[in-house]
Each structure stands twice: as C-alpha cells, then as structure tokens.
Design an enzyme around this catalytic site. Structure first.
Site, PDB file in Angstrom:
ATOM      1  N   HIS A  21       7.837 -18.854 -19.797  1.00 51.15           N
ATOM      2  CA  HIS A  21       8.708 -19.735 -20.564  1.00 51.15           C
ATOM      3  C   HIS A  21       8.957 -21.007 -19.764  1.00 51.15           C
ATOM      4  O   HIS A  21       8.937 -20.989 -18.525  1.00 51.15           O
ATOM      5  CB  HIS A  21      10.044 -19.049 -20.846  1.00 51.15           C
ATOM      6  CG  HIS A  21       9.951 -17.906 -21.796  1.00 51.15           C
ATOM      7  ND1 HIS A  21      11.062 -17.369 -22.419  1.00 51.15           N
ATOM      8  CD2 HIS A  21       8.892 -17.193 -22.253  1.00 51.15           C
ATOM      9  CE1 HIS A  21      10.692 -16.385 -23.201  1.00 51.15           C
ATOM     10  NE2 HIS A  21       9.378 -16.248 -23.117  1.00 51.15           N
ATOM     11  N   GLU A  64      11.615 -22.608 -19.027  1.00 52.48           N
ATOM     12  CA  GLU A  64      12.711 -22.512 -18.071  1.00 52.48           C
ATOM     13  C   GLU A  64      12.267 -21.845 -16.771  1.00 52.48           C
ATOM     14  O   GLU A  64      12.573 -22.320 -15.673  1.00 52.48           O
ATOM     15  CB  GLU A  64      13.888 -21.706 -18.646  1.00 52.48           C
ATOM     16  CG  GLU A  64      14.471 -22.263 -19.907  1.00 52.48           C
ATOM     17  CD  GLU A  64      13.884 -21.641 -21.180  1.00 52.48           C
ATOM     18  OE1 GLU A  64      12.635 -21.569 -21.310  1.00 52.48           O
ATOM     19  OE2 GLU A  64      14.673 -21.250 -22.050  1.00 52.48           O
ATOM     20  N   CYS A 121      16.527 -17.606 -23.734  1.00 52.02           N
ATOM     21  CA  CYS A 121      16.538 -16.186 -24.052  1.00 52.02           C
ATOM     22  C   CYS A 121      17.257 -15.435 -22.924  1.00 52.02           C
ATOM     23  O   CYS A 121      17.548 -16.011 -21.867  1.00 52.02           O
ATOM     24  CB  CYS A 121      15.104 -15.675 -24.224  1.00 52.02           C
ATOM     25  SG  CYS A 121      14.183 -15.543 -22.671  1.00 52.02           S
ATOM     26  N   CYS A 143      15.492 -15.729 -19.465  1.00 54.48           N
ATOM     27  CA  CYS A 143      15.648 -17.039 -18.836  1.00 54.48           C
ATOM     28  C   CYS A 143      17.088 -17.273 -18.396  1.00 54.48           C
ATOM     29  O   CYS A 143      17.333 -17.850 -17.333  1.00 54.48           O
ATOM     30  CB  CYS A 143      15.177 -18.134 -19.781  1.00 54.48           C
ATOM     31  SG  CYS A 143      13.389 -18.092 -20.060  1.00 54.48           S
TER      32      CYS A 143
END
Length: 152
Positions: free
Chosen positions: A56, A58, A86, A89
């Site tokens: 991801h 992040e 999410c 993260c």
C-alpha cells in the site's frame, strides 16, 4: 497552513493517478518532514506490480522514510494520503510514530482510522497521531470512483 496541506494532498493524488494508470487501485501517499517541510517519500499503491498485498502507498512511504532517515521512528513526519488508511496501514503509522495523518476520502468499508477497527482509538495502540480527515475529499473520492467505474 491549509493551502500547504492541500498541496501535499494534491501530490498524493498525483501518485494515486500514476498508480491508477498502472492498473493499481489509485491511492497515493506523501511523507513530509514537518521540521524543514521536506518531502521524504512519495508513492502510489504497488500491490499488483510487486505481487504483494501489503504494498500500500502508506507502507511504501513509511519504508522509504525509515531508510532515508535511518530511523524506525518518524516522529517529526506528517503523512498525507488520498484515502483513509486501512487497519494494517494505521497500525504501521502508529508503529512509525507519525506525528500527523492527513487523508482525503473516508473509507467506510475498509478504513481503519475513522471506520472499522479504529486503530488509534484502541487501548492497545501505543501512539496516536493527530488525524485530519476529509481533506480534498471530493477530489480524492472521484479518483476512486472513476477507477472503479471503469472496471464495471
């Protein structure tokens, strides 16, 4: 200050657009050293490219930031993301001790900050960044809607 925040969210949106053009879900992130206002890292999702469900945006900028600053604690850094992080993260943001989190669109289905697990509100969460959601929410939401409308 607000204009500066919006410009970093726009940079994250640019990263999201690049990710979308590669077929990734268009989420982008920018990590900024808040002391000297320097961009430390920027990335978009790369889960398909890396064949890695954890790639991801992040996590990618947190990893880059840790390497660049040679520290696992990014206490002087602020994170700008186009979508509410999410739970995975959000936990990484806590572990990295990010100072402030700014995000664009809310994510009622998969978010882990204001929705779902609400990681930063849990008693087991050791670090709670300052959180500012809904920054350029319409623009960030439109990136995702446009991407998924094209898939249907």
């Amino acid at each position: 200050m607000l204009q500066e925040v919006k410009s970093y969210i726009q940079m994250a949106a640019d990263e999201a657009n690049k990710a979308g053009s590669r077929g990734e879900v268009p989420v982008g992130a920018v990590l900024v050293d808040s002391v000297n206002d320097e961009i430390i890292a920027a990335a978009g999702n790369q889960t398909k490219e890396f064949t890695d469900p954890t790639a991801h945006a992040e996590l990618l900028v947190i990893q880059q930031g840790g390497r660049r600053l040679e520290n696992t604690h990014l206490t002087g850094c602020d994170l700008y993301v186009t979508l509410e992080p999410c739970p995975m993260c959000a936990q990484a943001i806590s572990f990295a001790r990010i100072r402030r989190l700014y995000f664009g669109a809310y994510d009622p289905k998969g978010g882990g900050v204001e929705h779902g697990a609400r990681i930063f509100q849990q008693s087991t969460c050791h670090h709670h960044p300052e959180v500012y959601g809904g920054i350029e929410e319409k623009m960030c939401g439109a990136l995702l809607r446009s991407f998924f409308d094209g898939k249907r």
